[in-house]
Write a protein that holds these residues in place. Structure first.
Motif, short mmCIF file in Angstrom:
data_model
loop_
_atom_site.label_atom_id
_atom_site.label_comp_id
_atom_site.label_asym_id
_atom_site.label_seq_id
_atom_site.Cartn_x
_atom_site.Cartn_y
_atom_site.Cartn_z
N ASN A 321 0.83 -1.21 0.00
CA ASN A 321 0.00 0.00 0.00
C ASN A 321 0.86 1.26 0.00
N THR A 322 1.96 1.20 0.78
CA THR A 322 2.87 2.35 0.83
C THR A 322 3.49 2.61 -0.53
N MET A 323 3.90 1.55 -1.22
CA MET A 323 4.49 1.70 -2.54
C MET A 323 3.46 2.23 -3.54
N MET A 324 2.24 1.72 -3.46
CA MET A 324 1.17 2.22 -4.34
C MET A 324 0.91 3.70 -4.10
N ALA A 325 0.80 4.07 -2.81
CA ALA A 325 0.56 5.48 -2.47
C ALA A 325 1.71 6.36 -2.95
N GLY A 326 2.94 5.84 -2.86
CA GLY A 326 4.09 6.60 -3.35
C GLY A 326 4.02 6.84 -4.85
N TYR A 327 3.63 5.82 -5.60
CA TYR A 327 3.46 6.00 -7.05
C TYR A 327 2.39 7.05 -7.35
N VAL A 328 1.29 6.99 -6.61
CA VAL A 328 0.21 7.96 -6.84
C VAL A 328 0.69 9.37 -6.56
N GLN A 329 1.44 9.55 -5.44
CA GLN A 329 1.95 10.88 -5.09
C GLN A 329 2.86 11.44 -6.17
N ASN A 330 3.53 10.56 -6.90
CA ASN A 330 4.46 10.99 -7.94
C ASN A 330 3.85 10.93 -9.34
N GLY A 331 2.53 10.74 -9.42
CA GLY A 331 1.83 10.77 -10.69
C GLY A 331 2.01 9.54 -11.55
N LEU A 332 2.52 8.44 -10.97
CA LEU A 332 2.74 7.21 -11.73
C LEU A 332 1.59 6.24 -11.44
N HIS A 333 0.45 6.54 -12.02
CA HIS A 333 -0.77 5.80 -11.68
C HIS A 333 -0.76 4.38 -12.23
N GLU A 334 -0.26 4.20 -13.42
CA GLU A 334 -0.26 2.86 -14.00
C GLU A 334 0.66 1.92 -13.22
N GLU A 335 1.79 2.45 -12.71
CA GLU A 335 2.69 1.62 -11.90
C GLU A 335 2.01 1.19 -10.60
N ALA A 336 1.18 2.09 -10.04
CA ALA A 336 0.44 1.74 -8.83
C ALA A 336 -0.54 0.60 -9.11
N LEU A 337 -1.19 0.66 -10.27
CA LEU A 337 -2.12 -0.42 -10.64
C LEU A 337 -1.39 -1.74 -10.87
N ASP A 338 -0.15 -1.68 -11.36
CA ASP A 338 0.62 -2.91 -11.57
C ASP A 338 0.84 -3.65 -10.25
N ILE A 339 1.13 -2.89 -9.19
CA ILE A 339 1.31 -3.52 -7.88
C ILE A 339 0.00 -4.14 -7.41
N PHE A 340 -1.10 -3.43 -7.63
CA PHE A 340 -2.40 -3.97 -7.25
C PHE A 340 -2.68 -5.29 -7.96
#
Length: 640
Positions: A321-340
């Motif tokens: 979750n922390t890594m996903m939130a970090g991607y979102v904070q940095n505008g890397l939304h697709e990378e956040a979805l990859d972790i999901f």
């Protein structure tokens, strides 16, 4: 289970009916109400119901049982015993009281405590401690003070264990002053006393008092819990330098100490200092790794955060979750979805509510409806409830992805709606320009006595603004102030300015701004300026735009609005001057952007950008739709 028929089997086969051995052996098999009824019948028919040793054994065995029928039977045996000598000892009472004070029904513990006193059994220090525990769990300060008053009349009133219990009771009920009165009257104090008071100060936000208690505490009474508590206090209050000093003075440190300092450094933006601690700490846990990942993500060093994430010996849901939130904070939304998606395929890392909330927020940002539908289906398969924040996230996602109908279906399916659900639905209607529906939904909240908050009124006012509902918007603003007694914030004033100026009431909007009890910011002025251009009132626009540049000299939008205002007045020299000033100050206009989702892929088109492989085809089609000459349309598009 049949107690009667099984009493002659196995180890108890040679025991007579009247022997207590079969009964005691069979206690371990009791589970249900039927089992208890058969056991009770056996106790009566054998006469064991009058045996203090057997009933005591049953009470001790059943009082802490997780099976409700057994615990209830233990209480029944306790209050129905006839032996006078057994009433004098509070030991059995304590066992049953504890099962309630630490269980699901602490009020029953208080009832039993009162029954014990009424029966002539005066409790010991454990009885009073259990009663105070029950009071703190239900937040009953009145009964707790009555127990305190009773204690003050007994010989055990100065017992250190009980005095610590009183302090804990008052602190858990949020009554720091009463806890402090007990504290200052204590003849003797131990580590538990000081630690409780320091923790109470922390929870009440009394940082200075916590530090003063620590300083007054005898050094020999300070233990690791004390040091960690005061370290946490200093780190959370922003005193990083003081926290460093304490960390250096600590006679010993544990994992909590190291993690507290790392977290303090991360929150202070000192990620390099946090990394030094992380590299030298003797052992690490998942919290250590997650804190560092969070720190690097907030410092916009997302690559380092990802490398740490990949280095983790093992991961849990919090780290993901922390890594996903970090991607979102940095505008890397697709990378956040990859972790999901990786979590979905890992049986050891099942997404939790936080994971799904982040994923839904990402989908809302990407405007990817198909992905949102898949997540919603996953939630239904895994039986996630939408009554909480997941329902809010779903409504928000569907609204921002263009499916207001599905958002309404989710809203209607939520049984216990909270104010956040109403806010999300009103906000979704505002996005889609459904001002009347949003206003009606707000009035439904009023009818159902659902208490709105600040966000509710921002949503309704925005909806009224986008739909031209001037009268309704002003009514909502007055309801907020007069009926709900909420003080409007800048956002609320800004919404009213937008409502008036969008409808062309520029003079009223200007007067409203001048009458505001708080200083308007550049957003409010920019709102009025933008609408002055729309309603062709350049004179008022010129005054506002020049004022805006003085307020916020680095905002490109203020310069662009002023330039456009001068252009509408045919003041081309002033337009050139504004453009030159932007160039000298290196103020760049953020390019406009449009995007569209096609077959699961998000396509972005920026102004003055020809990098998209199909930009030529898109502009050609746009030209055919607008004017007969596609080449002219292409040139027009590139200059948007």
């Amino acid at each position: 289970m049949l107690l009667c028929s099984s009493s002659c089997s196995s180890s108890s086969s040679c025991q007579p009916w009247s022997s207590p051995a079969p009964t005691l052996i069979l206690l371990q098999s009791c589970r249900t109400l039927s089992d208890v009824a058969q056991l009770h019948s056996r106790l009566i028919t054998t006469g064991f119901i009058r045996s203090p040793s057997i009933t005591t054994n049953i009470i001790l065995s059943f009082s802490s049982s997780p099976h409700p029928p057994l615990a209830q039977f233990a209480r029944f045996l306790l209050v129905s015993r006839r032996s006078p000598s057994s009433w004098d000892d509070p030991f059995l009472w304590n066992a049953v009281i504890k099962s309630h004070s630490h269980g699901l029904d602490p009020r029953q513990a208080l009832a039993l405590f009162c029954l014990m006193l009424e029966s002539g059994v005066f409790g010991d220090k454990f009885s009073f401690s259990l009663a105070l525990k029950a009071c703190s769990r239900v937040g009953d300060v009145r009964v707790g003070k009555q127990i305190h008053g009773l204690l003050s009349k007994t010989d055990i009133r100065s017992n250190l264990y009980l005095e610590n219990g009183l302090i804990g009771f008052y602190l858990r009920c949020g009554d720091y002053s009463s806890a402090y009165r007990v504290f200052v009257r204590m003849p003797h104090m131990d580590s538990v006393t000081y630690n409780s008071m320091i923790d109470g100060c922390v929870k009440c936000g009394m940082v200075d008092s916590a530090c003063a208690l620590f300083d007054s505490m005898p050094p020999e009474k300070r233990n690791l819990i004390t040091w960690n508590s005061i370290l946490s206090v200093c780190s959370q209050s922003g005193g990083l330098e003081h926290a460093w000093e304490l960390f250096g003075e600590m006679p010993e440190r544990d994992l909590i100490s190291w993690n507290t300092m790392i977290d303090a450094c991360v929150k202070a933006g000192k990620v390099n200092e946090a990394r030094v601690l992380f590299d030298v700490m003797p052992e690490r846990d998942l919290i250590s790794w997650a804190s560092m990942i969070d720190g690097y993500a907030k410092a916009c060093k997302i690559d380092i955060a990802r490398s740490l994430f990949d280095e983790m010996p093992q991961r849990d849901v919090v780290a993901c979750n922390t890594m996903m939130a970090g991607y979102v904070q940095n505008g890397l939304h697709e990378e956040a979805l990859d972790i999901f998606h990786c979590m979905q395929n890992d049986i050891l890392l099942s997404p939790d509510i936080t994971t799904l909330s982040i994923a839904l927020s990402v989908v809302a940002q990407l405007v990817c409806l198909d992905e949102g539908l898949a997540i919603h289906q996953y939630m239904e398969q895994k039986s996630f409830s939408i009554n909480g924040k997941l329902g809010v996230s779903l409504i928000d996602m569907y609204s921002k992805c263009g499916s207001i109908e599905k958002a309404m279906l989710v809203f209607d399916s939520i049984r216990d709606k909270e104010v956040d659900h109403w806010n999300a639905m009103i906000g979704g209607m505002a996005i889609h320009g459904l001002g009347e529906l949003a206003f009606n939904l707000f009035m439904e909240m009023e009818r159902l006595s659902v208490e709105p908050d600040d966000i509710t009124f921002i949503g309704v006012l925005n909806a009224c603004s986008h739909s031209g509902l001037v009268k309704e918007g002003l009514i909502v603003f007055e309801i907020m102030r007069r009926f709900h007694k909420l003080y409007p914030r800048l956002q609320h004033y800004g919404c009213v300015v937008d409502i008036l100026s969008r409808a062309g009431h520029l003079g009223e909007a200007f007067k409203f701004i001048e009458a505001m009890p708080i200083e308007p910011n550049e957003v409010i002025w920019r709102t009025l300026l933008s609408n002055s251009r729309i309603h062709e009132n350049p004179e008022i626009g010129k005054v506002i735009a020049e004022h805006l540049i003085q307020l916020d000299s680095r905002s490109s939008s203020s310069y662009i609005l002023l330039s456009n205002t001068y252009a509408s007045l045919n003041l081309w020299g002033s337009v050139s001057r504004i453009r030159m000033e932007m160039k000298e100050k290196n103020i760049k206009k953020i390019p406009g952007c449009s995007w569209i989702e096609l077959e699961g892929t998000l396509h972005e088109f920026f102004a003055y950008d020809e990098s998209h492989p199909q930009v030529s085809d898109a502009c050609t089609m746009l030209g055919r739709m607008l004017i007969p000459n596609p080449e002219v349309a292409f040139g027009t598009y590139l200059n948007l």
